[in-house]
Scaffold this active site. Structure first.
Site, PDB file in Angstrom:
ATOM      1  N   TYR A  57       0.238  -1.543   0.215  1.00  0.00           N
ATOM      2  CA  TYR A  57      -0.022   0.469  -0.367  1.00  0.00           C
ATOM      3  C   TYR A  57       0.887   1.159  -0.037  1.00  0.00           C
ATOM      4  CZ  TYR A  57      -3.767  -3.630   1.648  1.00  0.00           C
ATOM      5  OH  TYR A  57      -4.359  -4.227   1.180  1.00  0.00           O
ATOM      6  N   ALA A 204     -17.889  -3.024  -0.314  1.00  0.00           N
ATOM      7  CA  ALA A 204     -17.196  -3.226  -1.963  1.00  0.00           C
ATOM      8  C   ALA A 204     -17.212  -2.134  -2.657  1.00  0.00           C
ATOM      9  CB  ALA A 204     -18.830  -3.661  -3.030  1.00  0.00           C
ATOM     10  N   ALA A 207     -20.101   0.766  -3.623  1.00  0.00           N
ATOM     11  CA  ALA A 207     -21.100  -0.006  -4.165  1.00  0.00           C
ATOM     12  C   ALA A 207     -22.151   0.022  -3.223  1.00  0.00           C
ATOM     13  CB  ALA A 207     -21.025  -1.015  -5.088  1.00  0.00           C
ATOM     14  N   THR A 209     -23.723   0.935  -0.861  1.00  0.00           N
ATOM     15  CA  THR A 209     -24.213   1.899  -0.351  1.00  0.00           C
ATOM     16  C   THR A 209     -24.632   2.440  -1.099  1.00  0.00           C
ATOM     17  OG1 THR A 209     -21.625   4.082  -0.436  1.00  0.00           O
ATOM     18  CG2 THR A 209     -21.539   2.612   1.443  1.00  0.00           C
TER      19      THR A 209
HETATM   20  N1  NAP Z   1      -6.100  -8.602   1.390  1.00  0.00           N
HETATM   21  C1  NAP Z   1      -6.385  -8.204  -0.074  1.00  0.00           C
HETATM   22  O1  NAP Z   1      -6.028  -8.550  -0.918  1.00  0.00           O
HETATM   23  C2  NAP Z   1      -6.618  -6.793  -0.029  1.00  0.00           C
HETATM   24  C3  NAP Z   1      -7.725  -6.408  -1.210  1.00  0.00           C
HETATM   25  C4  NAP Z   1      -8.311  -5.009  -0.837  1.00  0.00           C
HETATM   26  C5  NAP Z   1      -7.772  -4.320  -0.189  1.00  0.00           C
HETATM   27  N2  NAP Z   1      -8.221  -4.802   1.406  1.00  0.00           N
HETATM   28  C6  NAP Z   1      -7.953  -4.174   2.585  1.00  0.00           C
HETATM   29  O2  NAP Z   1      -9.145  -3.946   3.073  1.00  0.00           O
HETATM   30  C7  NAP Z   1     -10.295  -3.092   3.478  1.00  0.00           C
HETATM   31  C8  NAP Z   1     -11.368  -2.255   2.816  1.00  0.00           C
HETATM   32  O3  NAP Z   1     -11.230  -2.686   1.705  1.00  0.00           O
HETATM   33  P1  NAP Z   1     -11.430  -1.706   0.160  1.00  0.00           P
HETATM   34  O4  NAP Z   1     -10.756  -0.760   0.613  1.00  0.00           O
HETATM   35  O5  NAP Z   1     -11.118  -1.920  -0.855  1.00  0.00           O
HETATM   36  O6  NAP Z   1     -12.503  -1.406   0.589  1.00  0.00           O
HETATM   37  P2  NAP Z   1     -14.132  -0.808   0.953  1.00  0.00           P
HETATM   38  O7  NAP Z   1     -13.237  -1.069   2.748  1.00  0.00           O
HETATM   39  O8  NAP Z   1     -15.150  -1.950   0.784  1.00  0.00           O
HETATM   40  O9  NAP Z   1     -14.645   0.076   0.889  1.00  0.00           O
HETATM   41  C9  NAP Z   1     -13.850   1.790   1.156  1.00  0.00           C
HETATM   42  C10 NAP Z   1     -14.322   2.592   0.407  1.00  0.00           C
HETATM   43  O10 NAP Z   1     -15.818   3.039   1.013  1.00  0.00           O
HETATM   44  C11 NAP Z   1     -16.177   4.603   0.839  1.00  0.00           C
HETATM   45  N3  NAP Z   1     -16.641   4.329   1.759  1.00  0.00           N
HETATM   46  C12 NAP Z   1     -15.813   3.949   3.530  1.00  0.00           C
HETATM   47  N4  NAP Z   1     -16.969   4.315   4.385  1.00  0.00           N
HETATM   48  C13 NAP Z   1     -17.648   4.575   3.946  1.00  0.00           C
HETATM   49  C14 NAP Z   1     -19.121   4.454   4.432  1.00  0.00           C
HETATM   50  N5  NAP Z   1     -19.740   4.623   6.236  1.00  0.00           N
HETATM   51  N6  NAP Z   1     -20.139   4.976   3.669  1.00  0.00           N
HETATM   52  C15 NAP Z   1     -19.762   5.329   2.404  1.00  0.00           C
HETATM   53  N7  NAP Z   1     -18.817   5.046   2.241  1.00  0.00           N
HETATM   54  C16 NAP Z   1     -18.047   4.840   2.493  1.00  0.00           C
HETATM   55  C17 NAP Z   1     -14.713   5.007   0.606  1.00  0.00           C
HETATM   56  O11 NAP Z   1     -14.144   5.801  -1.061  1.00  0.00           O
HETATM   57  P3  NAP Z   1     -15.212   7.411  -0.752  1.00  0.00           P
HETATM   58  O12 NAP Z   1     -15.585   8.007   0.365  1.00  0.00           O
HETATM   59  O13 NAP Z   1     -14.528   7.709  -1.618  1.00  0.00           O
HETATM   60  O14 NAP Z   1     -16.623   6.522  -1.666  1.00  0.00           O
HETATM   61  C18 NAP Z   1     -13.673   4.553   0.747  1.00  0.00           C
HETATM   62  O15 NAP Z   1     -12.727   4.590   0.281  1.00  0.00           O
HETATM   63  C19 NAP Z   1      -8.680  -1.838   2.812  1.00  0.00           C
HETATM   64  O16 NAP Z   1      -8.779  -1.261   2.941  1.00  0.00           O
HETATM   65  C20 NAP Z   1      -7.108  -2.898   2.983  1.00  0.00           C
HETATM   66  O17 NAP Z   1      -7.246  -3.010   4.025  1.00  0.00           O
HETATM   67  C21 NAP Z   1      -7.370  -6.246   1.071  1.00  0.00           C
END
Ligand code: NAP
Length: 315
Positions: A57, A204, A207, A209
């Site tokens: 990251y 997602a 997505a 939300t």
């Molecule tokens: N192991 C792996 O391969 C892998 C892959 C991906 C992620 N991860 C880990 O998983 C974590 C989470 O996954 P992710 O970041 O891909 O996606 P996520 O948590 O599903 O989505 C995060 C995004 O959603 C929006 N958000 C966050 N809280 C919200 C709320 N309460 N209401 C509305 N929108 C909200 C924000 O973007 P906006 O405000 O711009 O919409 C934020 O950047 C990562 O930070 C990482 O640590 C691991």
């Protein structure tokens, strides 16, 4: 905040964790250290004690931000730090080197959970070579527990069979209301074996939300090329899933994100790690627990989500 055991480790982690990919400043757009510190401070104040980062990251930047914030806030004893080594660094010597570098960036004595970020695709490293290095890291006190991420069930089983003195405590995989393939074989296995399922992209990437639609696609970050946000998929999500999420959101007086995260924690050993752009999102995400959807509403959400036809074939 509710807590749950991290696998069979005896460590308690919060039912909702914090994903720190956003801090990297690359995939999700620029991210300032001051905001990362605020996000972590708010998360810990609300009882979130599980923070997930990775060496990739921002090429170490997210780990540095997490480490610096924890040091400046003086909260090392209150958090469980998880990081990951990319699949390209799974040779024995590279695992040792990568873990020590992550430990330096995080400026901690020991990494609580070290995960193998994805299998050693293209590199042909035998799984037992990698696991031997992971056990060596536990023995040397560099890490406390071993986890995997994005491992198919068969490789996870093979990895476990290589371990002599330790077991795998967690498996981190994509899981949310739209992307449910992990339910096919992985989730039941993890539930049976007492291994924690850490759910990545639990929203997602926003997505679930309802704030994005075919008319309002996210711009300027990795989501421009993310299959979930392709028009056909967004149309499915907007017409079949979001109306039910919104209806339940009104019924429970909770936000759509809280409904979607609550649905995940209702699967027992699943710990979602939503990423946050700011402290307000952390507050919202922390409010996804300490209550539950009724069985009937859980089923309704399940049905709406199962009716989606999502494709990853986007051209
Ligand atoms: N192991 C792996 O391969 C892998 C892959 C991906 C992620 N991860 C880990 O998983 C974590 C989470 O996954 P992710 O970041 O891909 O996606 P996520 O948590 O599903 O989505 C995060 C995004 O959603 C929006 N958000 C966050 N809280 C919200 C709320 N309460 N209401 C509305 N929108 C909200 C924000 O973007 P906006 O405000 O711009 O919409 C934020 O950047 C990562 O930070 C990482 O640590 C691991």
């Amino acid at each position: 905040m509710e807590y749950i055991n991290l696998g069979k480790s005896g460590i308690k982690i919060s039912r909702i964790g914090l994903g720190a990919w956003q801090f990297g400043g690359d995939a999700w757009g620029p991210y300032e250290y001051g905001i990362a510190k605020e996000v972590i401070a708010k998360a810990v104040e609300l009882g979130i004690n599980f923070i997930d980062t990775a060496a990739v990251y921002g090429r170490g930047r997210s780990e540095e931000f997490v480490g610096r914030a924890i040091r400046e806030l003086g909260i090392r004893d209150h958090v469980v730090i998880a990081t990951k080594i990319p699949g390209d660094w799974h040779r024995y010597d590279d695992v040792l080197k990568a873990a020590r570098r992550s430990r330096e960036r995080l400026s901690v004595n020991v990494i609580d959970l070290l995960q193998l970020h994805w299998p050693a695709c293209w590199h042909n490293v035998p799984i037992c070579e990698t696991m031997k290095a992971m056990e060596r890291l536990v023995e040397d006190g560099v890490i406390r527990y071993i986890g995997v991420s994005n491992y198919p069930l068969q490789l996870l089983e093979a990895a476990r069979s290589c371990l002599k003195k330790n077991d795998i405590v967690s498996s981190q995989n994509r899981y949310n209301l739209i992307e449910r393939d992990a339910e096919k074989e992985l989730l039941p296995y993890l539930q049976r074996e007492g291994i924690t399922f850490i759910a990545w992209s639990p929203l997602a990437k926003g997505a679930v939300t309802g704030k994005y639609s075919p008319e309002n696609r996210p711009r300027g970050d990795l989501r421009e090329n993310e299959p979930v946000f392709y028009l056909d998929n967004l149309r499915e999500i907007s017409t079949k899933l979001i109306p039910v999420v919104r209806e339940l959101s009104i019924k429970y007086g909770k936000t759509p994100a809280q409904i979607a995260l609550n649905w995940l924690v209702m699967h027992g050993n699943v710990v979602p790690i939503p990423g946050a752009k700011n402290a307000a999102q952390v507050v919202e995400n922390a409010g996804a627990v300490d209550w539950r959807l009724s069985e009937e509403d859980f089923r309704r959400l399940n049905e709406a989500s199962s009716s989606l036809t999502i494709t990853y074939v986007t051209w």
